[in-house]
Write an enzyme that holds these catalytic residues in place. Structure first.
Site, short mmCIF file in Angstrom:
data_model
loop_
_atom_site.label_atom_id
_atom_site.label_comp_id
_atom_site.label_asym_id
_atom_site.label_seq_id
_atom_site.Cartn_x
_atom_site.Cartn_y
_atom_site.Cartn_z
N GLU A 1 22.60 -19.24 32.31
CA GLU A 1 21.94 -19.86 31.16
C GLU A 1 20.82 -20.81 31.55
OE1 GLU A 1 25.64 -21.55 29.38
OE2 GLU A 1 24.55 -21.15 27.52
N HIS B 1 36.89 -3.16 43.52
CA HIS B 1 36.66 -1.99 42.69
C HIS B 1 35.18 -1.82 42.35
CE1 HIS B 1 40.95 -1.45 42.40
NE2 HIS B 1 41.05 -2.74 42.15
N ARG C 1 18.56 -26.73 18.42
CA ARG C 1 18.75 -25.50 17.64
C ARG C 1 17.63 -24.49 17.87
NH1 ARG C 1 22.47 -26.28 13.61
NH2 ARG C 1 21.68 -24.42 12.60
N ASN D 1 15.96 -21.47 7.75
CA ASN D 1 16.77 -21.12 8.90
C ASN D 1 17.63 -19.93 8.49
OD1 ASN D 1 18.56 -21.01 11.08
ND2 ASN D 1 19.84 -22.65 10.25
N GLY D 2 17.54 -18.83 9.22
CA GLY D 2 18.33 -17.64 8.86
C GLY D 2 17.49 -16.39 9.03
N LYS E 1 27.31 -20.53 32.96
CA LYS E 1 26.53 -21.79 33.07
C LYS E 1 25.31 -21.57 33.96
CE LYS E 1 27.71 -23.38 30.50
NZ LYS E 1 28.66 -23.26 29.46
N LYS F 1 21.31 -23.71 20.54
CA LYS F 1 22.67 -24.25 20.57
C LYS F 1 23.58 -23.62 19.53
CE LYS F 1 25.59 -27.28 22.09
NZ LYS F 1 26.12 -26.87 23.40
N CYS G 1 17.15 -22.56 14.55
CA CYS G 1 16.15 -23.28 13.77
C CYS G 1 16.79 -24.54 13.19
CB CYS G 1 15.54 -22.48 12.63
SG CYS G 1 14.70 -21.00 13.15
N TRP H 1 13.47 -21.22 16.29
CA TRP H 1 13.97 -20.28 17.30
C TRP H 1 13.58 -18.91 16.76
CZ3 TRP H 1 17.30 -16.11 17.67
CH2 TRP H 1 17.72 -15.77 18.97
N GLU I 1 33.06 -18.64 33.15
CA GLU I 1 32.33 -19.78 32.59
C GLU I 1 31.33 -20.33 33.61
OE1 GLU I 1 31.74 -20.92 29.83
OE2 GLU I 1 31.17 -23.01 30.08
C1 F6R Z 1 27.18 -21.40 26.43
C2 F6R Z 1 27.22 -21.63 25.01
C3 F6R Z 1 27.37 -20.45 24.12
C4 F6R Z 1 28.31 -20.79 22.96
C5 F6R Z 1 28.36 -19.62 21.96
C6 F6R Z 1 29.33 -19.91 20.85
O1 F6R Z 1 26.97 -22.58 27.15
O2 F6R Z 1 27.13 -22.72 24.54
O3 F6R Z 1 27.83 -19.33 24.82
O4 F6R Z 1 29.57 -21.05 23.46
O5 F6R Z 1 27.08 -19.43 21.44
O6 F6R Z 1 28.98 -21.06 20.18
P1 F6R Z 1 30.02 -21.89 19.33
O7 F6R Z 1 31.04 -22.42 20.27
O8 F6R Z 1 29.18 -22.97 18.70
O9 F6R Z 1 30.62 -20.95 18.33
#
Ligand code: F6R
Length: 616
Positions: free
Chosen positions: A496, A512, A27, A101-102, A493, A611, A2, A75, A489
């Site tokens: 997501e 395995h 956000r 937000n929270g 990506k 984010k 949010c 969110w 990673e």
């Molecule tokens: C993936 C992504 C998330 C963040 C995770 C931690 O692309 O962005 O997996 O890496 O939510 O977020 P931070 O780094 O902000 O603590």
């Protein structure tokens, strides 16, 4: 999660609030709303399901006048995304309106108590409880707005960043925070104030910013000094910071998506990350955190990395780097698991928190636990002034500029770059790094931005390649050693932003279990650069090939062996093993991006994600 914005001043509030929401849309983006105290003294509240653009449509034919207001992009946590659940929420009398937000954990109990006292609820949210509770306290105890906010927040369990507007009080906004970020911008002569979840909606208006701490409330009153106080009404000294944000980082700069721009930003932002730290003229790495806390860091008996998601993947690379150069044992923990499982933390541990946003709730809680146990806490953070940056004993910013695309790209390479410099500097201080290797890594690190540039030149080739794979419902990503976290990673990506199920594995683990999945439908991405266990990974590729799996290989330039084996490959320049992740992740970022674009998906705002994960 949010995004909240508040404004009080001389200008029209609506463009500032909506512009701010656009900046904060990373956000959360399932609904949005704005409340304005109009020039006629009316409180106008507009909301819409969907993105901020939907809100703008709703508001386009309405009265959007007024020099004071609050706004929100959501969110969803409690209650589905809908107009009724969108913020701002308004109190029973219509006097108070609030954005939040929270999460309010005890909202059910509070809501039942308020219902029993005649309060009606229009939404399914936990937030509505807050605005009603503040009003109840204000009316029943005859309190001022800030006193009512203080009293109400003492009854609340959970996390909040709130801004409250009282239509009877056109000169003041009251805001407060606990475990959710909030920053206040101060305009010229205290004539205007901005409140937001981060500095990005404020930076174009003022550089003077105040970051609130937990359980502080702030009173923004036109023409008055900003007042910050505790929930017990004790004044807190106002610490004004001069925050410089590169505003060009907040725009797409001609790219169709932030994610693509941020992938292409990597050569230049990694230069920023290394600037002043990697000193080519001296062939050395100098980190101020290490200079200032040398004793404590050098004597660490163990390093425990806590992080989430992509930052956790960077942590896995950090573990290899630190163990290799510093000969200190490193554990890498999901912050969410660490915080709840009674971890053994020793006073001579260093706990390292890695976070792009600096606001991740689980990582913050892990830091708190570590501090309580007496550990020294080091932050590797991107967002300047964020909660994690402020709650650690020291740290190193990655300095890659704001990352807007929800899928992390440049922050990951920035984290790996900082962890490399840290491992080198700490290894040198501990006397555990081989001098020739140190020099070679320092030299090669300087070449990394140009080598990334070279990989980016293959963008259209990767785009063409991506078209073959949009059919897939599953992907495997396999890598070994330094490239194992890159496999994780790459898979993250893809899932997501393309919603394709993808798993990353250490290549040797394939036998395995996951090998059972291989058939002609299953694309398998091998990160098979010319480093540790290269021959073994070639054998793994043969195993997939003989089961008709479709291989995409990331290889070192000129690797004729793999080129003869597979038809789909992407080449990356030669580099040192320990720097391999900085290059091999780039094609995987582009592959995920292009597959998602081919599928017509919104790569910058993938469904269900946000984010900054400020709730646990
Ligand atoms: C993936 C992504 C998330 C963040 C995770 C931690 O692309 O962005 O997996 O890496 O939510 O977020 P931070 O780094 O902000 O603590």
């Amino acid at each position: 999660m949010c995004g909240i914005v508040g404004y009080i001043g001389k200008r029209q509030a609506y463009p500032i609030l909506v512009g701010g929401l656009h900046r904060l849309e990373y956000r959360g983006y399932d609904s949005a709303g704005v409340a304005l105290l109009s020039d006629k003294g009316e409180l106008n509240v507009y909301k819409a399901k969907g993105k901020v653009a939907e809100l703008e449509l709703v508001a386009s034919e309405k009265d959007c006048s007024g020099t004071m207001g609050v706004a929100h992009t959501r969110w969803a946590t409690h209650g589905e995304p809908s107009t009724k659940n969108a913020h701002p929420h308004v109190s029973e009398s219509g006097n108070l309106t609030l954005v939040h937000n929270g999460i309010i954990e005890n909202y059910v109990v509070l809501r039942d108590q308020l219902k029993a006292r005649g309060y009606h609820f229009q939404s399914d949210t936990d937030t509505e409880v807050l605005v009603q509770l503040i009003e109840y306290v204000e009316q029943s105890l005859g309190l001022s707005l800030e006193a009512a906010v203080q009293t109400a927040l003492k009854r609340v369990i959970g996390a909040y960043a709130i801004v409250v507007l009282d239509r009877r009080s056109p000169n003041r906004l009251v805001a407060a925070r606990k475990s959710s970020p909030m920053v206040v911008g101060i305009g010229e002569g205290n004539e205007e104030f901005f409140v937001a979840s981060d500095a990005s909606p404020i930076a174009e208006y003022t550089k003077k910013m105040v970051y609130l701490n937990d359980e502080e409330i702030v009173v923004c009153e036109r023409g008055h000094e900003l007042r910050v106080c505790t929930l017990d009404n004790k004044d807190v000294p106002v610490e004004v910071k001069n925050v410089e944000l590169d505003l060009t980082m907040l725009d797409k700069g001609g790219y169709p998506h932030f994610m693509l721009k941020e992938i292409f930003d990597q050569p230049s932002v990694l230069q920023d990350c290394m600037r002043g730290r990697l000193l080519p003229e001296h062939g050395r790495v100098v980190l101020s955190a290490l200079t200032d806390h040398r004793e404590r860091l050098v004597s660490a008996r163990r390093i425990v990395i806590v992080s989430c998601g992509t930052s956790w993947h960077a942590g896995l690379i950090g573990k290899q780097l630190i163990e290799h150069f510093c000969k200190v044992p490193v554990e890498v923990e999901y912050a969410s698991e660490f915080r709840y499982r009674e971890p053994v933390i020793l006073p001579d541990d260093v706990v390292m928190a890695i976070s792009q946003s600096g606001e991740t709730a689980d990582t913050l809680a892990a830091i708190e636990l570590a501090r309580e146990a007496g550990a020294f806490v080091f932050g590797v953070v991107n967002a300047v002034g964020s909660s994690i940056a402020r709650n650690t004993h020291t740290g190193t910013y990655i300095h890659v500029g704001p990352e807007i695309g929800v899928a992390s790209t440049k922050a990951f390479t920035g984290q790996v770059c900082v962890l490399t410099m840290l491992a080198l500097a700490l290894g040198e201080a501990r006397g555990t790094v081989d001098a020739a290797e140190y020099r070679a890594v320092v030299e090669e690190l300087q070449q990394i931005p140009a080598k990334i540039e070279h990989i980016l030149e293959q963008n259209s080739r990767i785009e063409t390649l991506s078209k073959i794979f949009t059919y897939a419902h599953n992907f495997l990503y396999l890598g070994r050693g330094w490239n194992y976290p890159v496999a994780l990673e790459g898979a993250l990506k893809l899932k997501e932003i393309s919603y394709i199920h993808a798993e990353g594995y250490p290549a040797a683990e394939m036998k395995h279990g996951p090998i059972a999945l291989i058939d002609q439908e299953m694309p398998v991405v091998f990160i098979a650069t010319h480093h540790q266990q290269y021959e073994k990974i070639i054998s793994n590729m043969q195993e997939v090939k003989s089961r008709n799996g479709r291989i995409i290989a990331v290889i070192t330039e000129g690797d004729e062996v793999v080129k003869k084996m597979v038809s789909e490959y992407i080449e990356v320049p030669e580099t040192l093993s320990c720097l391999a992740p900085l290059l091999s992740v780039i094609p995987l970022q582009l592959l995920a991006y292009h597959i998602a674009v081919q599928k017509g998906l919104n790569v910058d705002m993938p469904r269900n994600l946000a984010k900054s994960v400020t709730v646990e």
